[in-house]
Design a protein around this motif. Sequence first.
Motif, PDB file in Angstrom:
ATOM      1  N   ARG A 134      -3.638   3.940  10.933  1.00 40.93           N
ATOM      2  CA  ARG A 134      -2.642   3.002  10.406  1.00 40.93           C
ATOM      3  C   ARG A 134      -2.489   3.158   8.900  1.00 40.93           C
ATOM      4  O   ARG A 134      -1.368   3.107   8.369  1.00 40.93           O
ATOM      5  CB  ARG A 134      -3.063   1.575  10.750  1.00 40.93           C
ATOM      6  N   SER A 135      -3.617   3.350   8.196  1.00 45.48           N
ATOM      7  CA  SER A 135      -3.543   3.529   6.745  1.00 45.48           C
ATOM      8  C   SER A 135      -2.762   4.782   6.380  1.00 45.48           C
ATOM      9  O   SER A 135      -1.912   4.756   5.468  1.00 45.48           O
ATOM     10  CB  SER A 135      -4.959   3.600   6.152  1.00 45.48           C
ATOM     11  N   ARG A 136      -3.017   5.893   7.084  1.00 45.47           N
ATOM     12  CA  ARG A 136      -2.279   7.117   6.788  1.00 45.47           C
ATOM     13  C   ARG A 136      -0.815   6.957   7.124  1.00 45.47           C
ATOM     14  O   ARG A 136       0.066   7.438   6.390  1.00 45.47           O
ATOM     15  CB  ARG A 136      -2.873   8.302   7.563  1.00 45.47           C
ATOM     16  N   ALA A 137      -0.517   6.278   8.239  1.00 44.80           N
ATOM     17  CA  ALA A 137       0.882   6.095   8.631  1.00 44.80           C
ATOM     18  C   ALA A 137       1.632   5.184   7.672  1.00 44.80           C
ATOM     19  O   ALA A 137       2.835   5.361   7.439  1.00 44.80           O
ATOM     20  CB  ALA A 137       0.946   5.539  10.042  1.00 44.80           C
ATOM     21  N   ALA A 174      -6.743  11.332 -10.632  1.00 40.19           N
ATOM     22  CA  ALA A 174      -6.065  11.209  -9.348  1.00 40.19           C
ATOM     23  C   ALA A 174      -5.831   9.727  -9.066  1.00 40.19           C
ATOM     24  O   ALA A 174      -6.607   8.868  -9.491  1.00 40.19           O
ATOM     25  CB  ALA A 174      -6.896  11.828  -8.231  1.00 40.19           C
ATOM     26  N   ILE A 175      -4.763   9.419  -8.346  1.00 41.14           N
ATOM     27  CA  ILE A 175      -4.410   8.039  -8.021  1.00 41.14           C
ATOM     28  C   ILE A 175      -4.409   7.885  -6.504  1.00 41.14           C
ATOM     29  O   ILE A 175      -3.671   8.588  -5.802  1.00 41.14           O
ATOM     30  CB  ILE A 175      -3.036   7.668  -8.599  1.00 41.14           C
ATOM     31  N   LEU A 176      -5.270   7.004  -5.997  1.00 40.92           N
ATOM     32  CA  LEU A 176      -5.328   6.661  -4.575  1.00 40.92           C
ATOM     33  C   LEU A 176      -4.534   5.368  -4.367  1.00 40.92           C
ATOM     34  O   LEU A 176      -4.810   4.356  -5.017  1.00 40.92           O
ATOM     35  CB  LEU A 176      -6.772   6.466  -4.124  1.00 40.92           C
ATOM     36  N   THR A 177      -3.573   5.411  -3.456  1.00 38.92           N
ATOM     37  CA  THR A 177      -2.690   4.269  -3.217  1.00 38.92           C
ATOM     38  C   THR A 177      -2.835   3.797  -1.780  1.00 38.92           C
ATOM     39  O   THR A 177      -2.716   4.605  -0.833  1.00 38.92           O
ATOM     40  CB  THR A 177      -1.227   4.640  -3.499  1.00 38.92           C
ATOM     41  N   ASN A 178      -3.091   2.506  -1.608  1.00 44.10           N
ATOM     42  CA  ASN A 178      -3.207   1.888  -0.285  1.00 44.10           C
ATOM     43  C   ASN A 178      -1.983   0.985  -0.061  1.00 44.10           C
ATOM     44  O   ASN A 178      -1.873  -0.090  -0.663  1.00 44.10           O
ATOM     45  CB  ASN A 178      -4.495   1.073  -0.186  1.00 44.10           C
ATOM     46  N   ARG A 179      -1.076   1.415   0.802  1.00 39.60           N
ATOM     47  CA  ARG A 179       0.133   0.638   1.091  1.00 39.60           C
ATOM     48  C   ARG A 179      -0.002  -0.219   2.342  1.00 39.60           C
ATOM     49  O   ARG A 179       0.982  -0.820   2.792  1.00 39.60           O
ATOM     50  CB  ARG A 179       1.325   1.582   1.227  1.00 39.60           C
ATOM     51  N   ASP A 180      -1.199  -0.253   2.889  1.00 32.61           N
ATOM     52  CA  ASP A 180      -1.427  -1.070   4.089  1.00 32.61           C
ATOM     53  C   ASP A 180      -1.517  -2.552   3.700  1.00 32.61           C
ATOM     54  O   ASP A 180      -1.713  -2.904   2.536  1.00 32.61           O
ATOM     55  CB  ASP A 180      -2.726  -0.609   4.771  1.00 32.61           C
ATOM     56  N   ILE A 206     -10.045  -0.573  -2.126  1.00 32.47           N
ATOM     57  CA  ILE A 206      -8.675  -0.573  -2.623  1.00 32.47           C
ATOM     58  C   ILE A 206      -7.960  -1.782  -2.010  1.00 32.47           C
ATOM     59  O   ILE A 206      -7.796  -1.855  -0.788  1.00 32.47           O
ATOM     60  CB  ILE A 206      -7.940   0.728  -2.249  1.00 32.47           C
ATOM     61  N   PRO A 207      -7.555  -2.757  -2.796  1.00 29.89           N
ATOM     62  CA  PRO A 207      -6.836  -3.911  -2.234  1.00 29.89           C
ATOM     63  C   PRO A 207      -5.521  -3.485  -1.588  1.00 29.89           C
ATOM     64  O   PRO A 207      -5.006  -2.392  -1.827  1.00 29.89           O
ATOM     65  CB  PRO A 207      -6.613  -4.812  -3.455  1.00 29.89           C
ATOM     66  N   ARG A 208      -4.998  -4.349  -0.796  1.00 27.67           N
ATOM     67  CA  ARG A 208      -3.734  -4.036  -0.120  1.00 27.67           C
ATOM     68  C   ARG A 208      -2.605  -3.898  -1.153  1.00 27.67           C
ATOM     69  O   ARG A 208      -2.491  -4.683  -2.103  1.00 27.67           O
ATOM     70  CB  ARG A 208      -3.383  -5.129   0.893  1.00 27.67           C
ATOM     71  N   GLY A 209      -1.794  -2.868  -0.963  1.00 25.00           N
ATOM     72  CA  GLY A 209      -0.666  -2.622  -1.860  1.00 25.00           C
ATOM     73  C   GLY A 209      -1.057  -2.261  -3.273  1.00 25.00           C
ATOM     74  O   GLY A 209      -0.234  -2.393  -4.179  1.00 25.00           O
ATOM     75  N   ALA A 210      -2.281  -1.797  -3.489  1.00 22.84           N
ATOM     76  CA  ALA A 210      -2.759  -1.481  -4.846  1.00 22.84           C
ATOM     77  C   ALA A 210      -3.182  -0.017  -4.925  1.00 22.84           C
ATOM     78  O   ALA A 210      -3.199   0.718  -3.933  1.00 22.84           O
ATOM     79  CB  ALA A 210      -3.916  -2.398  -5.230  1.00 22.84           C
ATOM     80  N   SER A 211      -3.532   0.391  -6.135  1.00 19.98           N
ATOM     81  CA  SER A 211      -3.952   1.776  -6.390  1.00 19.98           C
ATOM     82  C   SER A 211      -5.247   1.777  -7.183  1.00 19.98           C
ATOM     83  O   SER A 211      -5.574   0.816  -7.886  1.00 19.98           O
ATOM     84  CB  SER A 211      -2.872   2.546  -7.168  1.00 19.98           C
TER      85      SER A 211
END
Length: 511
Positions: A55-58, A84-90, A118-123
């Motif tokens: 789900r996170s990757r999707a 590098a920037i890791l972004t979590n859009r879940d 990584i909080p939701r919607g954060a980087s």
Amino acid sequence: MQVVPTRSAFHLTLLGAACTLTGIGLSRPVAVLWGGALLLGVVLARAAAKWGAARSRASGFEMVWDDRRRLIPAVRGAPLEVFAILTNRDSRPLEFSELALMHAAGMEARVTPRSGIIPRGASVRVRVELTSYCAGPCGVFGLSIKTSRAPGLFVVPLLFSNPLVILTAPESHVLGARAIKGNRCQAQPRRTVLSREIAEFRELREHRPGDPFRRIAWKPSARRGKLLVVETEEKFDADVWVLLDASLELSRGTPGKTPKESALEHAASLIRARLEAGQRVGLIVYAGRELVRIHPEPGRRQWLRMRLALTEEVHTADADRSALSIFELEQLALEHISALDPRLADGGRQPVSTEQLEALTRGAPYEPQPIFAASPHERALRTYLRAFGIDSPPLDTDERPRSERRLAAILGERTFKSGRAGEVIVVGPPPDAHSPKELLSALERVVTRGTSVWFHAVGSSMEVSEAEPERSEVFRRVKRARLEAGLIESRKILRARGVKVLAVSHQRPRE
């Protein structure tokens, strides 16, 4: 998608299985139900971890480099910092651990932070400290990370394939006077048969007894009412040639610690020092065949041209210098392409055509120099790997005799036989008693024409296997004694022909 159990998941599985078997053996339904519930919970936790990662990757969990450049220049041994920037859009927070950088051999990397949430919607901004010890293009393939969801019994490793190439140039050190100026620290380039004297104006001064009559400046003397003399600085335009030995023997060893790296740095230091002194410097890189030739020129542009040649064109990716067979090349290329886009190579099971390789190479971070290969498909494979910073190990053959014959052929050219070269500096192993006679004869002819010839000797590596650490120091001492004995023998042979030898350590000098 691979799911890896943690130690807690393993312990809970053992406990659930033990409770279930014990309940069955003792006819205790409660124990059977309790053990079965534990096993069912472990199975559900595994499914939840796999579903959460998918789900996170999707939903767009991604990694991008903060620097938009895909080709980053660097100097060997100098630390480099990228982000590098890791972004979590879940819609849920994501916990990660064991963050690591995937890179080519001969590099060191340090990643911070290695774990976190990584909080939701954060980087999250990740700092990567890189140090490359191999000259040439060194690949950075991406980041590997392990993610987990509550209750944290399973982790899912994820791979972010986002390639970079670090183009590492050899470091040019400040050399001692003996290494820079050659023959007993001579202040001026040596006068040869065909060198021309150049008189450069420096200043006007009053006439002193003993000044040559031809140096009197008559017009300024008439204006000032006293005799003035033109003070000049005499120079000679004899060329300096640096001949770099790039034999396969010098490329063997631990990547980044081979004698080749030391030879490249020493050659770069010599070239820079001579060009900064205002001399014309030429470069020839040779092995079994000639790899690079740059004719003598002065100035900064010549230094940049030679530094780029030492960075990009001294490698073992060519078919006649590489230990990789066509099968191994295809396996490496398929493995790398599968990480970039599994659909192209069907997960590493389907061969990639020459046209696909060429198309992928055009989108690579680095555009390599033409690669020598026996067929177009092999050339496409080798060019693809070189474009992404994947180097090839050297061929395990003895190239020393061929390299010495090539050096003899170079010294037999008209440029060196006629005395146009004021000084020749060979960076590499000096000849010994087993060297071909034509090399010793060529060296003697060049010295006879008035050219100063030096061998800056770079020996083999002092590295030994770590399998037997108690014997490693003994092996180092034996190897060092053999190298020193060989150097003494070479000095004796070359001194009789007017050639001088300077020993150069293969280790990087300490800061």
